[in-house]
Scaffold this active site. Structure first.
Site, PDB file in Angstrom:
ATOM      1  N   HIS A 123       0.847  -1.232  -0.038  1.00  0.00           N
ATOM      2  CA  HIS A 123       0.131   0.042  -0.076  1.00  0.00           C
ATOM      3  C   HIS A 123       0.818   1.263   0.215  1.00  0.00           C
ATOM      4  O   HIS A 123       2.089   1.082   0.496  1.00  0.00           O
ATOM      5  CB  HIS A 123      -0.813  -0.050   1.156  1.00  0.00           C
ATOM      6  CG  HIS A 123      -1.896   0.909   1.526  1.00  0.00           C
ATOM      7  ND1 HIS A 123      -1.514   2.270   1.829  1.00  0.00           N
ATOM      8  CD2 HIS A 123      -3.229   0.867   1.278  1.00  0.00           C
ATOM      9  CE1 HIS A 123      -2.779   3.037   1.837  1.00  0.00           C
ATOM     10  NE2 HIS A 123      -3.782   2.189   1.423  1.00  0.00           N
ATOM     11  N   ASP A 200       2.960  -4.855   8.005  1.00  0.00           N
ATOM     12  CA  ASP A 200       1.925  -4.045   7.982  1.00  0.00           C
ATOM     13  C   ASP A 200       0.551  -4.830   8.124  1.00  0.00           C
ATOM     14  O   ASP A 200       0.480  -5.715   7.096  1.00  0.00           O
ATOM     15  CB  ASP A 200       2.153  -3.298   6.637  1.00  0.00           C
ATOM     16  CG  ASP A 200       0.383  -2.487   6.219  1.00  0.00           C
ATOM     17  OD1 ASP A 200      -0.505  -2.705   7.083  1.00  0.00           O
ATOM     18  OD2 ASP A 200       0.389  -2.027   5.219  1.00  0.00           O
ATOM     19  N   GLN A 203      -4.270  -5.235   6.695  1.00  0.00           N
ATOM     20  CA  GLN A 203      -5.534  -6.006   6.033  1.00  0.00           C
ATOM     21  C   GLN A 203      -5.333  -7.551   6.705  1.00  0.00           C
ATOM     22  O   GLN A 203      -6.325  -8.433   6.307  1.00  0.00           O
ATOM     23  CB  GLN A 203      -5.241  -6.169   4.651  1.00  0.00           C
ATOM     24  CG  GLN A 203      -5.495  -4.875   3.990  1.00  0.00           C
ATOM     25  CD  GLN A 203      -6.932  -4.335   3.809  1.00  0.00           C
ATOM     26  OE1 GLN A 203      -7.962  -5.142   3.946  1.00  0.00           O
ATOM     27  NE2 GLN A 203      -7.105  -2.950   3.654  1.00  0.00           N
ATOM     28  N   LYS A 226     -10.019  -0.298  10.473  1.00  0.00           N
ATOM     29  CA  LYS A 226     -10.556  -1.507   9.510  1.00  0.00           C
ATOM     30  C   LYS A 226     -10.780  -2.860  10.574  1.00  0.00           C
ATOM     31  O   LYS A 226     -10.953  -3.627   9.956  1.00  0.00           O
ATOM     32  CB  LYS A 226      -9.072  -1.837   8.747  1.00  0.00           C
ATOM     33  CG  LYS A 226      -8.983  -0.535   7.724  1.00  0.00           C
ATOM     34  CD  LYS A 226      -7.556  -0.865   7.257  1.00  0.00           C
ATOM     35  CE  LYS A 226      -7.030   0.063   6.291  1.00  0.00           C
ATOM     36  NZ  LYS A 226      -7.900   0.613   5.009  1.00  0.00           N
ATOM     37  N   CYS A 364      -5.103   2.693  -3.409  1.00  0.00           N
ATOM     38  CA  CYS A 364      -3.703   3.235  -3.061  1.00  0.00           C
ATOM     39  C   CYS A 364      -2.579   2.141  -3.021  1.00  0.00           C
ATOM     40  O   CYS A 364      -1.541   2.019  -2.151  1.00  0.00           O
ATOM     41  CB  CYS A 364      -3.960   3.550  -1.487  1.00  0.00           C
ATOM     42  SG  CYS A 364      -5.217   4.701  -1.059  1.00  0.00           S
TER      43      CYS A 364
HETATM   44  N1  PLP Z   1      -1.657  -0.879   4.732  1.00  0.00           N
HETATM   45  C1  PLP Z   1      -2.685  -1.516   4.076  1.00  0.00           C
HETATM   46  C2  PLP Z   1      -2.401  -2.780   3.701  1.00  0.00           C
HETATM   47  C3  PLP Z   1      -3.923  -0.888   3.813  1.00  0.00           C
HETATM   48  O1  PLP Z   1      -4.945  -1.873   3.297  1.00  0.00           O
HETATM   49  C4  PLP Z   1      -4.193   0.554   4.240  1.00  0.00           C
HETATM   50  C5  PLP Z   1      -5.446   0.927   3.946  1.00  0.00           C
HETATM   51  O2  PLP Z   1      -6.057   0.709   3.184  1.00  0.00           O
HETATM   52  C6  PLP Z   1      -3.058   1.059   4.923  1.00  0.00           C
HETATM   53  C7  PLP Z   1      -1.999   0.490   5.000  1.00  0.00           C
HETATM   54  C8  PLP Z   1      -3.352   2.276   5.535  1.00  0.00           C
HETATM   55  O3  PLP Z   1      -4.293   2.465   6.618  1.00  0.00           O
HETATM   56  P1  PLP Z   1      -4.774   3.930   7.236  1.00  0.00           P
HETATM   57  O4  PLP Z   1      -5.571   4.707   6.141  1.00  0.00           O
HETATM   58  O5  PLP Z   1      -6.082   3.314   8.157  1.00  0.00           O
HETATM   59  O6  PLP Z   1      -3.810   4.506   7.685  1.00  0.00           O
END
Ligand code: PLP
Length: 405
Positions: A123, A200, A203, A226, A364
């Site tokens: 992401h 990370d 998800q 999430k 993203c």
């Molecule tokens: N990492 C992953 C895999 C994501 O899917 C997302 C959000 O879609 C993020 C990071 C960023 O999360 P946040 O916007 O809650 O900071």
């Protein structure tokens, strides 16, 4: 534990409404999940009854809310199986956690010519902060590719690691390909070269049990919103030894021990990384969401969501004009796809009018789209409250879209 979908759906008031006269079908859970009643209620009750700045007031309200905040930390600690509560730093979300870490780790450990390894499926929030760090320090970003099925080419990772590598940052589960990456193997490979790993978990946490000690990762991040919690909440987990070694990424109140104009010394963990007035009500709400997840049953949720995933993939495949991106053997409950000769945005607009909320665009993760040579695609991401009937409605919707264009 048996999984009572009706009860689960009753717990989410937002799902009871109709949009454009149709029952709402919410398939944008990869972006953010809806909130169950216990989360909505605790946030409401705290604002009504207990609001007071944490760790400051010696008065009744201050003590009550401070205790709830520190209990929330323990709930998160147990949830991801961290060794210590002070290894849990509350943040504003995954993005905030990674940016903070990129600053702190960069200040202490990254010099000109050093290298950071990420993957092609990340992401943007696990790409851009590392790119910015590399720009500041004249360091180099290296990228592990994935194959067309959406599986990381780990043999390439082995050849990329060297004594200049300062970190490997990898997503646990992909928000576009749904791939669940073998993070435990990646960590063990990296540790053979003394390289720390950030995972990370944005998800993964809503869908699969996480044990950071078993995974042995050095850092783990996720977002509260999430995982059925309030927005503006999240976690940065770090092993104590790493959190002790790196400097804070924000200065201000609470994160200090003593301050003079000549010198400041920092507070102990975790407060060293929690400058200013934190989103304490949000953090308590996030812990409530996790209690809700646990009481519903992580394993039964996973079984239900895997059913949804396989059902959706089969139904989409049966249509004959759908391209699915990501065919890894282990996936979380989302699917991205395109409909032959139809722009994702057009499909999204028509489905929306049928009450079906799906996501269109690059999610993203522009490099993933670049890998497949597409501008964007459609994503349906499923949560515990979704049903097979809702997937049938989406499939009917897609058939109508195909007829219309
Ligand atoms: N990492 C992953 C895999 C994501 O899917 C997302 C959000 O879609 C993020 C990071 C960023 O999360 P946040 O916007 O809650 O900071």
């Amino acid at each position: 534990m048996s999984f009572d979908i009706k009860k689960v759906r009753d717990d989410f008031p937002i799902l009871q409404q109709r949009v454009y006269g149709k029952p709402l079908i919410y398939f944008d859970n990869g972006a953010t999940t809806q909130k169950p009643l216990p989360v909505i209620e605790i946030v409401n009750t705290l604002h009504r009854q207990s609001n007071s700045s944490i760790h400051r007031g010696i008065h009744y309200l201050g003590e009550q809310v401070t205790e709830a905040y520190e209990n929330a930390r323990k709930t998160i600690q147990k949830f991801i199986h961290a060794a210590q509560p002070h290894e849990i730093i509350f943040s504003a979300g995954t993005t905030a956690s990674i940016n903070g870490l990129a600053f702190s780790l960069g200040e202490r450990f990254v010099r000109e010519g050093d290298e950071i390894i990420i993957t092609e499926m990340e992401h943007h929030s696990n790409i851009v902060p590392w790119q910015m760090l590399c720009g500041r320090k004249n360091a180099r970003l290296k990228v592990v590719p994935f194959d067309d099925n959406g599986v990381l080419q780990l043999e390439k990772l082995e050849t990329m690691m060297n004594r200049k590598t300062r970190l490997i940052a990898v997503m646990h589960a992909s928000n576009t390909l749904a791939t669940i990456n073998p993070v435990k193997d990646i960590v063990s490979l990296a540790h053979r070269h003394d390289i720390p790993v950030l995972v990370d978990g944005a998800q993964s946490v809503p869908h699969i049990p996480v044990d950071v000690q078993d995974m042995d990762c050095d850092f783990f991040v996720f977002s509260g919103h999430k995982v059925y919690g309030p927005t503006g909440t999240g976690v940065l987990y770090g092993k104590e030894k790493w959190l002790d070694m790196i400097p804070p990424f924000q200065g201000g109140g609470e994160m200090v021990d003593s301050v003079t104009f000549e010198k400041t010394t920092y507070n102990q963990l975790p407060y060293k990384f929690e400058a200013g007035t934190t989103n304490y009500i949000g953090a308590i709400g996030m812990a409530k969401a996790i209690e809700y997840l646990l009481s519903t049953g992580l394993r039964s949720i996973a079984v239900h969501e895997q059913n949804l995933l396989h059902y959706a993939v089969n139904k989409l495949d049966e249509l004959g004009y759908i391209t699915i991106y990501g065919r890894a053997p282990l996936k979380t409950s989302l699917v991205t796809f395109s409909i032959s000769h139809i722009h994702p945005y057009d499909a999204g607009m028509v489905l929306d009018k049928m009450g079906i909320a799906i996501r269109t665009g690059t999610h993203c993760a522009q490099p993933v789209m670049q890998h497949y040579g597409i501008e964007g695609n459609i994503r349906a991401s499923f949560a515990m409250y979704n049903t097979l009937d809702e997937i049938d409605s989406m499939i009917e919707g897609i058939k109508k879209v195909k007829l219309m264009f």
